[in-house]
Design a protein around this motif. Structure first.
Motif, PDB file in Angstrom:
ATOM      1  N   THR A 131       4.122  -9.896  -2.308  1.00  0.00           N
ATOM      2  CA  THR A 131       3.862 -10.709  -1.118  1.00  0.00           C
ATOM      3  C   THR A 131       4.718 -10.265   0.066  1.00  0.00           C
ATOM      4  O   THR A 131       5.020 -11.066   0.955  1.00  0.00           O
ATOM      5  N   GLY A 132       5.110  -8.993   0.103  1.00  0.00           N
ATOM      6  CA  GLY A 132       5.915  -8.485   1.206  1.00  0.00           C
ATOM      7  C   GLY A 132       5.070  -8.034   2.380  1.00  0.00           C
ATOM      8  O   GLY A 132       3.879  -8.355   2.494  1.00  0.00           O
ATOM      9  N   GLY A 133       5.682  -7.255   3.284  1.00  0.00           N
ATOM     10  CA  GLY A 133       5.013  -6.829   4.507  1.00  0.00           C
ATOM     11  C   GLY A 133       3.781  -5.990   4.263  1.00  0.00           C
ATOM     12  O   GLY A 133       2.749  -6.171   4.928  1.00  0.00           O
ATOM     13  N   ALA A 134       3.852  -5.049   3.318  1.00  0.00           N
ATOM     14  CA  ALA A 134       2.686  -4.213   3.022  1.00  0.00           C
ATOM     15  C   ALA A 134       1.546  -5.056   2.468  1.00  0.00           C
ATOM     16  O   ALA A 134       0.369  -4.798   2.752  1.00  0.00           O
ATOM     17  N   SER A 135       1.882  -6.059   1.694  1.00  0.00           N
ATOM     18  CA  SER A 135       0.861  -6.922   1.109  1.00  0.00           C
ATOM     19  C   SER A 135       0.064  -7.654   2.186  1.00  0.00           C
ATOM     20  O   SER A 135      -1.144  -7.861   2.048  1.00  0.00           O
ATOM     21  N   ALA A 137      -0.890  -6.569   5.127  1.00  0.00           N
ATOM     22  CA  ALA A 137      -1.940  -5.675   5.626  1.00  0.00           C
ATOM     23  C   ALA A 137      -3.044  -5.512   4.599  1.00  0.00           C
ATOM     24  O   ALA A 137      -4.243  -5.491   4.939  1.00  0.00           O
ATOM     25  N   ILE A 138      -2.676  -5.410   3.326  1.00  0.00           N
ATOM     26  CA  ILE A 138      -3.653  -5.194   2.263  1.00  0.00           C
ATOM     27  C   ILE A 138      -4.525  -6.435   2.068  1.00  0.00           C
ATOM     28  O   ILE A 138      -5.749  -6.339   1.923  1.00  0.00           O
ATOM     29  N   VAL A 139      -3.920  -7.606   2.070  1.00  0.00           N
ATOM     30  CA  VAL A 139      -4.672  -8.858   1.928  1.00  0.00           C
ATOM     31  C   VAL A 139      -5.672  -9.010   3.075  1.00  0.00           C
ATOM     32  O   VAL A 139      -6.849  -9.327   2.859  1.00  0.00           O
ATOM     33  N   LEU A 149      -9.602 -12.681  -3.727  1.00  0.00           N
ATOM     34  CA  LEU A 149      -8.243 -12.189  -3.959  1.00  0.00           C
ATOM     35  C   LEU A 149      -7.482 -13.076  -4.927  1.00  0.00           C
ATOM     36  O   LEU A 149      -7.559 -14.305  -4.863  1.00  0.00           O
ATOM     37  N   VAL A 150      -6.751 -12.420  -5.818  1.00  0.00           N
ATOM     38  CA  VAL A 150      -5.739 -13.087  -6.623  1.00  0.00           C
ATOM     39  C   VAL A 150      -4.419 -12.480  -6.179  1.00  0.00           C
ATOM     40  O   VAL A 150      -4.149 -11.298  -6.437  1.00  0.00           O
ATOM     41  N   LEU A 151      -3.621 -13.248  -5.459  1.00  0.00           N
ATOM     42  CA  LEU A 151      -2.358 -12.756  -4.913  1.00  0.00           C
ATOM     43  C   LEU A 151      -1.217 -13.276  -5.765  1.00  0.00           C
ATOM     44  O   LEU A 151      -1.029 -14.484  -5.901  1.00  0.00           O
ATOM     45  N   ALA A 152      -0.456 -12.338  -6.330  1.00  0.00           N
ATOM     46  CA  ALA A 152       0.603 -12.698  -7.266  1.00  0.00           C
ATOM     47  C   ALA A 152       1.977 -12.384  -6.681  1.00  0.00           C
ATOM     48  O   ALA A 152       2.213 -11.279  -6.183  1.00  0.00           O
ATOM     49  N   GLY A 153       2.858 -13.356  -6.748  1.00  0.00           N
ATOM     50  CA  GLY A 153       4.223 -13.153  -6.279  1.00  0.00           C
ATOM     51  C   GLY A 153       5.194 -13.956  -7.106  1.00  0.00           C
ATOM     52  O   GLY A 153       4.792 -14.823  -7.896  1.00  0.00           O
ATOM     53  N   ARG A 154       6.468 -13.692  -6.911  1.00  0.00           N
ATOM     54  CA  ARG A 154       7.480 -14.476  -7.620  1.00  0.00           C
ATOM     55  C   ARG A 154       7.442 -15.936  -7.172  1.00  0.00           C
ATOM     56  O   ARG A 154       7.829 -16.829  -7.922  1.00  0.00           O
ATOM     57  N   MET A 162       0.351 -17.163   2.480  1.00  0.00           N
ATOM     58  CA  MET A 162      -0.172 -15.917   3.030  1.00  0.00           C
ATOM     59  C   MET A 162      -1.695 -15.913   3.002  1.00  0.00           C
ATOM     60  O   MET A 162      -2.348 -15.509   3.974  1.00  0.00           O
ATOM     61  N   LEU A 163      -2.277 -16.361   1.913  1.00  0.00           N
ATOM     62  CA  LEU A 163      -3.734 -16.440   1.824  1.00  0.00           C
ATOM     63  C   LEU A 163      -4.290 -17.399   2.872  1.00  0.00           C
ATOM     64  O   LEU A 163      -5.299 -17.103   3.528  1.00  0.00           O
TER      65      LEU A 163
END
Length: 285
Positions: A131-135, A137-139, A149-154, A162-163
């Protein structure tokens, strides 16, 4: 020397591969220009931009950590995609000396996926890890291309936020990254017309970082596995994916793709992509 130049800035910056990529293209095109790396500490960012803005030979810069967010208020305008993502990785000096911020990570990420995206699918799903900065742009990029999307983070709450910020639909899912570390016996849809991506958008697996814990029972049949890490290039995540019989894309794919967009903005010519195999050899030398 009175010639056009661009550069990459960050702190640290010695590890950046951007000078190799842009220098290779300048050489192949015979452009009398250069591309440098320049270490800029966070408290020196405003002074750096003020100095470069006054130099008509400076075409702009690529931006790495820790400046992708901090640079935004110092610019004159933002491209709409950069504004949506909330991060800038490319700054272009316009003819009038004004500075425009862009984000080329999103198109760079999508570039190697284009042959797949041009096809029609019954369903598109992407599992994005990190879920960082690159994520960000990708999301944003995948949501615009019709992926669930399935967005996984700590921190699943951060992933959900973010979603909510970057996507218009409510059928996406935020989960704990640890969910993917344990095996599953879930029966995935195995129809050939489904497109499934699994993307490591985190630094996990990078040299000096902890490994990425991902059990490939979570990968639907025919998944494409994409790791944006560039050091090492062939990560354990990608090796495990190939061992599971899955197609893989490495971090150089995105790095070269995002550099392509920036190069044309800096130097006014499309880079010679027919030499990509030679460029990869140079990057790995």
């Amino acid at each position: 020397m009175n010639q056009p130049y661009a550069e990459v800035i960050g702190d640290p910056i010695a590890q950046s591969k951007s000078p190799v990529i842009h220098g290779f293209w300048l050489e192949k095109l015979g452009i009398a220009g250069r591309y440098d790396r320049h270490r800029v500490p966070l408290d020196g960012l405003a002074d750096y931009l003020a100095t470069r803005r006054a130099d008509p030979n400076w075409r702009g810069c690529n931006v790495t950590m820790p400046h992708k967010l901090a640079i935004i208020p110092l610019l004159d305008r933002l491209d709409p995609l950069a504004a949506k993502i909330g991060a800038v990785n490319t700054v272009v000096r316009e003819a009038d000396g004004s500075l425009t911020g862009y984000n080329t990570d999103a198109p760079g990420f999508l570039e190697p996926l284009q042959p797949l995206l041009e096809q029609t699918h019954l369903f598109r799903m992407a599992r994005v890890l990190g879920t960082g900065g690159a994520s960000r742009a990708i999301v944003a990029a995948l949501a615009e291309r019709g992926f669930v999307l399935v967005l996984a983070g700590r921190d699943p709450a951060k992933a959900q936020a973010m979603l909510d910020e970057l996507t218009a639909q409510d059928d996406h899912h935020a989960i704990d990254l640890a969910h993917f570390a344990e095996p599953t016996d879930f029966a995935f849809d195995d129809r050939a017309q489904c497109l499934d991506l699994i993307v490591n958008a985190s630094p996990l697996g990078m040299t000096g970082q902890p490994p990425l814990a991902f059990d490939f029972t979570h990968a639907p049949p025919g998944s494409v596995v994409y790791d944006i890490v560039t050091s090492p290039l062939d990560t354990p995540f990608l090796k495990d994916a190939r061992a599971a019989g899955l197609q893989t894309l490495d971090g150089l794919s995105m790095l070269i793709g995002q550099a392509d967009v920036a190069f044309e903005r800096f130097f006014g010519m499309k880079p010679p992509r027919g030499f990509d195999p030679e460029l990869r050899e140079r990057l790995l030398a």
